[in-house]
Design a protein around this motif. Sequence first.
Motif, PDB file in Angstrom:
ATOM      1  N   UNK A 134       0.853  -1.203   0.104  1.00  0.00           N
ATOM      2  CA  UNK A 134      -0.057  -0.183   0.168  1.00  0.00           C
ATOM      3  C   UNK A 134       0.858   1.134   0.020  1.00  0.00           C
ATOM      4  N   UNK A 135       2.020   1.333   0.960  1.00  0.00           N
ATOM      5  CA  UNK A 135       2.808   2.429   0.835  1.00  0.00           C
ATOM      6  C   UNK A 135       3.411   2.682  -0.737  1.00  0.00           C
ATOM      7  N   UNK A 136       3.893   1.688  -1.260  1.00  0.00           N
ATOM      8  CA  UNK A 136       4.460   1.539  -2.561  1.00  0.00           C
ATOM      9  C   UNK A 136       3.348   2.411  -3.542  1.00  0.00           C
ATOM     10  N   UNK A 137       2.103   1.730  -3.612  1.00  0.00           N
ATOM     11  CA  UNK A 137       1.011   2.203  -4.269  1.00  0.00           C
ATOM     12  C   UNK A 137       0.756   3.761  -4.109  1.00  0.00           C
ATOM     13  N   UNK A 138       0.811   4.001  -2.742  1.00  0.00           N
ATOM     14  CA  UNK A 138       0.571   5.585  -2.632  1.00  0.00           C
ATOM     15  C   UNK A 138       1.651   6.454  -3.051  1.00  0.00           C
ATOM     16  N   UNK A 139       2.766   5.760  -3.087  1.00  0.00           N
ATOM     17  CA  UNK A 139       4.077   6.737  -3.579  1.00  0.00           C
ATOM     18  C   UNK A 139       3.943   6.778  -5.153  1.00  0.00           C
ATOM     19  N   UNK A 140       3.639   5.486  -5.771  1.00  0.00           N
ATOM     20  CA  UNK A 140       3.458   5.523  -7.253  1.00  0.00           C
ATOM     21  C   UNK A 140       2.357   6.219  -7.676  1.00  0.00           C
ATOM     22  N   UNK A 141       1.168   6.278  -7.027  1.00  0.00           N
ATOM     23  CA  UNK A 141       0.040   7.278  -7.349  1.00  0.00           C
ATOM     24  C   UNK A 141       0.493   8.802  -7.327  1.00  0.00           C
ATOM     25  N   UNK A 142       1.171   9.317  -6.263  1.00  0.00           N
ATOM     26  CA  UNK A 142       1.669  10.736  -6.026  1.00  0.00           C
ATOM     27  C   UNK A 142       2.672  10.962  -7.217  1.00  0.00           C
ATOM     28  N   UNK A 143       3.583  10.031  -7.163  1.00  0.00           N
ATOM     29  CA  UNK A 143       4.579  10.370  -8.432  1.00  0.00           C
ATOM     30  C   UNK A 143       3.978  10.400  -9.857  1.00  0.00           C
ATOM     31  N   UNK A 144       3.144   9.637  -9.956  1.00  0.00           N
ATOM     32  CA  UNK A 144       2.620   9.744 -11.438  1.00  0.00           C
ATOM     33  C   UNK A 144       1.648  11.023 -11.379  1.00  0.00           C
ATOM     34  N   UNK A 145       0.871  11.470 -10.574  1.00  0.00           N
ATOM     35  CA  UNK A 145       0.313  12.568 -10.731  1.00  0.00           C
ATOM     36  C   UNK A 145       1.130  13.836 -10.800  1.00  0.00           C
ATOM     37  N   UNK A 146       2.378  13.884 -10.049  1.00  0.00           N
ATOM     38  CA  UNK A 146       3.285  14.761 -10.033  1.00  0.00           C
ATOM     39  C   UNK A 146       4.256  15.092 -11.378  1.00  0.00           C
ATOM     40  N   UNK A 147       4.713  13.731 -11.770  1.00  0.00           N
ATOM     41  CA  UNK A 147       5.866  13.606 -12.771  1.00  0.00           C
ATOM     42  C   UNK A 147       5.204  13.150 -14.235  1.00  0.00           C
TER      43      UNK A 147
END
Length: 201
Positions: A134-147
Amino acid sequence: MTSFATRFDAALCLAAQAHQGQVRKGTANASGLALPYITHPVAVATLVQRHGGDAEQIIAALLHDVLEDGGPHWAEPIAAQFGPEVLALVRFCTDGMPDDSGHKAPWGERKEAYLAHLAQATGPGLLVSACDKLANLQAIHLDRVECGAMVWSRFSAGLEGTRWYYKELVATFAGRVPAALDQALKREWQAVDALAAGDGP
């Protein structure tokens, strides 16, 4: 008896030592500062606590990547300081360890084996592993939105391999972890998958 807070601090110190010099991929900010890797185990421990984990599970969350990223020689200090239950939980979350030359088995081979391990597994390790993902998915989600779509280049398996792995993980955890955690995994996966769908060939 040693207090939970004292054990937590000791585990945090050991994890920081094992992950010394490691950073989270793609986290450099405008000042060029990347997040030390230890921020990830802390995030996982926070999720484990939030979803009802006990002391052993929270301590194991702090240490969950020590063997995978630091190597098998860390098993002895983990067992000596935190006991066999914590070491067993850390082993549960480990999908491969580097050999003496620092190499691991191929990505796909390790992920297939870990999915098979989870499918057969029972017990407290499932909560720790699910919180890690879940922590990985949260980071992927945020990074995809930002980057944007460039985020997939950070992963060994690229967009399609990463998408496959997390789809399988979420399905494997479904109905086997606390309901709130199950729902959070599904929400994050659906958000990530919807973004990834627009990034494919």
